[in-house]
Design a protein around this motif. Structure first.
Motif, PDB file in Angstrom:
ATOM      1  N   ASP A   1       5.570   3.865   6.886  1.00  0.00           N
ATOM      2  CA  ASP A   1       6.011   5.062   7.382  1.00  0.00           C
ATOM      3  C   ASP A   1       7.274   5.089   7.799  1.00  0.00           C
ATOM      4  O   ASP A   1       7.877   5.742   8.534  1.00  0.00           O
TER       5      ASP A   1
ATOM      6  N   THR B   1       0.886  -1.127  -0.180  1.00  0.00           N
ATOM      7  CA  THR B   1       0.050  -0.078  -0.065  1.00  0.00           C
ATOM      8  C   THR B   1       0.991   1.040   0.094  1.00  0.00           C
ATOM      9  O   THR B   1       1.701   1.551   1.062  1.00  0.00           O
ATOM     10  N   ALA B   2       0.621   1.937  -1.073  1.00  0.00           N
ATOM     11  CA  ALA B   2       1.852   3.330  -1.145  1.00  0.00           C
ATOM     12  C   ALA B   2       1.341   4.380  -0.457  1.00  0.00           C
ATOM     13  O   ALA B   2       2.192   5.264  -0.102  1.00  0.00           O
ATOM     14  N   GLN B   3      -0.161   4.617  -0.282  1.00  0.00           N
ATOM     15  CA  GLN B   3      -0.778   5.685   0.255  1.00  0.00           C
ATOM     16  C   GLN B   3      -1.830   5.074   1.364  1.00  0.00           C
ATOM     17  O   GLN B   3      -2.187   4.094   1.166  1.00  0.00           O
ATOM     18  N   ASP B   4      -2.081   5.944   2.574  1.00  0.00           N
ATOM     19  CA  ASP B   4      -3.129   5.648   3.169  1.00  0.00           C
ATOM     20  C   ASP B   4      -4.346   5.827   2.416  1.00  0.00           C
ATOM     21  O   ASP B   4      -4.775   6.898   1.591  1.00  0.00           O
ATOM     22  N   GLY B   5      -5.442   4.725   2.546  1.00  0.00           N
ATOM     23  CA  GLY B   5      -6.678   4.931   1.772  1.00  0.00           C
ATOM     24  C   GLY B   5      -7.460   3.654   1.756  1.00  0.00           C
ATOM     25  O   GLY B   5      -6.926   2.425   2.238  1.00  0.00           O
TER      26      GLY B   5
ATOM     27  N   ARG C   1       0.268   3.339   4.571  1.00  0.00           N
ATOM     28  CA  ARG C   1       1.409   3.084   3.850  1.00  0.00           C
ATOM     29  C   ARG C   1       2.597   2.917   4.975  1.00  0.00           C
ATOM     30  O   ARG C   1       2.359   2.889   6.051  1.00  0.00           O
TER      31      ARG C   1
END
Length: 121
Positions: free
Chosen positions: A102, A39-43, A100
């Motif tokens: 972090d 997962t590259a981004q939170d969502g 993501r």
């Protein structure tokens, strides 16, 4: 004397319980198979049955009600569309909230570099 024994017993019990609480419970089972979901981004993410099959997961006999998603050892809430029939159909999918990387775990230092003076001479 009895008071000292009682206090010592409570102190030892408190110490043991503190150590036991500090240990993270093991969330994984070596007899099961796990897959990593990048997962590259939170969502919110959706994984289709096609994507599961393309990643090498055999959908025959897979009960979607048994699918679980974890992030850092804690279970993440998921929605599995079409799980009621107990099988994965082509129109089924899994929705979940992905977080993501972090690098929080990378910030924890396992080994401290000992202090080394700038000049040895």
């Amino acid at each position: 004397m009895k008071l000292k024994q009682t206090l010592l017993t409570y102190w030892i019990l408190g110490f043991v319980l503190t150590i036991a609480k500090a240990q993270d419970p093991i969330w994984y089972d070596y007899s099961l198979t796990y897959y990593k979901i990048p997962t590259a981004q939170d969502g919110i993410y959706r994984i289709s049955a096609e994507a599961l099959q393309a990643s090498g997961i055999n959908l025959e006999g897979l009960d979607p009600r048994m699918i679980r998603v974890f992030h850092r050892g804690k279970e993440v809430a998921i929605h599995v569309e079409g799980e009621n029939d107990g099988k994965v159909d082509p129109q089924d999918f899994i929705d979940f909230y992905g977080i993501r990387n972090d690098a929080e775990l990378d910030k924890k230092t396992l080994y401290q570099t000992p202090h080394c003076p700038k000049s040895i001479l």
